[in-house]
Write an enzyme that holds these catalytic residues in place. Sequence first.
Site, short mmCIF file in Angstrom:
data_model
loop_
_atom_site.label_atom_id
_atom_site.label_comp_id
_atom_site.label_asym_id
_atom_site.label_seq_id
_atom_site.Cartn_x
_atom_site.Cartn_y
_atom_site.Cartn_z
N SER A 142 0.85 -1.20 0.00
CA SER A 142 0.00 0.00 0.00
C SER A 142 0.88 1.24 0.00
O SER A 142 2.03 1.20 0.47
CB SER A 142 -0.89 0.00 1.25
OG SER A 142 -1.50 1.26 1.45
N TYR A 155 -1.59 0.25 10.09
CA TYR A 155 -1.64 -0.51 8.84
C TYR A 155 -0.38 -0.25 8.02
O TYR A 155 0.24 -1.18 7.49
CB TYR A 155 -2.88 -0.09 8.05
CG TYR A 155 -3.04 -0.76 6.71
CD1 TYR A 155 -3.46 -2.08 6.62
CD2 TYR A 155 -2.77 -0.07 5.53
CE1 TYR A 155 -3.62 -2.70 5.38
CE2 TYR A 155 -2.93 -0.68 4.29
CZ TYR A 155 -3.35 -1.99 4.22
OH TYR A 155 -3.51 -2.59 2.99
#
Length: 228
Positions: A142, A155
Site C-alpha cells: 500500500s 496498517y
Amino acid sequence: MTDDTPSTPRRTALVTGASRGLGLALARELSARGWQLIITARGAADLENAALETGATAVPGDVTDPAHRDALARVANDFGGLDLLVNNAGTLGAVPLPPLAAYPLDVLADAVRANVIAPLALIQATLRGLRERGGAVVNITSDAAVEPYEGWGGYGLTKAALDQLSRVLAVEEPGVAVWSVDPGEMRTRMLADAVGEQEAAGADDPEVVAPFIADLVERRPESGRVSR
C-alpha cells in the site's frame, strides 16, 4: 497418427484472500489466462462460489493459523509446487483508524501476524517449489507503507515491513521474482471501512487492477516495489 509432443504443464498459483475484492478479481484474471489455482480465505461459502466460478481448488481458513498454512503447503505440493504465490490476504487493523498514540497494541500485534508473519510463513512453506519452478511472489502492499497518512500508521507500518521483507527476499532468492505491488485505492470493503462508503465508491474496481498484476507476472520484470 498420435501427437507425442509433451504438453506444457499448467502454471499453478496460490492466491490468499480470494473470496472477494482484489483476490477474487485476480483469481478470475489468472483463471482466464489458463492458470490452475489454489485459493483461500476465511469465508468458506464465498470462497466456494469463487472456486466454482474459476475452477480453483478452495482451501478455506485463516492464513494466521499455522495448521491452515500447512494445509495450503500440502495442496501446493500435490500440484507439484507453485509458480506464483500471491499474498493478498490482510487486515486493516483497528477501525476507526486511530492515531498511533492511541493504537491498541493487541490489535497491532494481530495486524502484524496477518500482514507480515503470515505472508513470510507461506513463503517459507512453499519456497522449495517456487525455487524449483523459477516462480514468483507477489506481496500486496500500500502507499500507506511509504506515506505518513494520519490514522494509517498501524496498517502502514505492517505494509512497510512487508515491503522490506520483499526486498530482502529478492536478494536472498535471486531465482525467484519478488514484487511488492501497490495497487492503489480500490473499491473494497476494507477501504470502505477505513474512509467510508461514499469516498470508497470513487476508487477503482479491483477488476481493473487485476490485469495489471497478471501482466506484471507474465512480463517478469526485475524484482522490486511496483505501483500501479
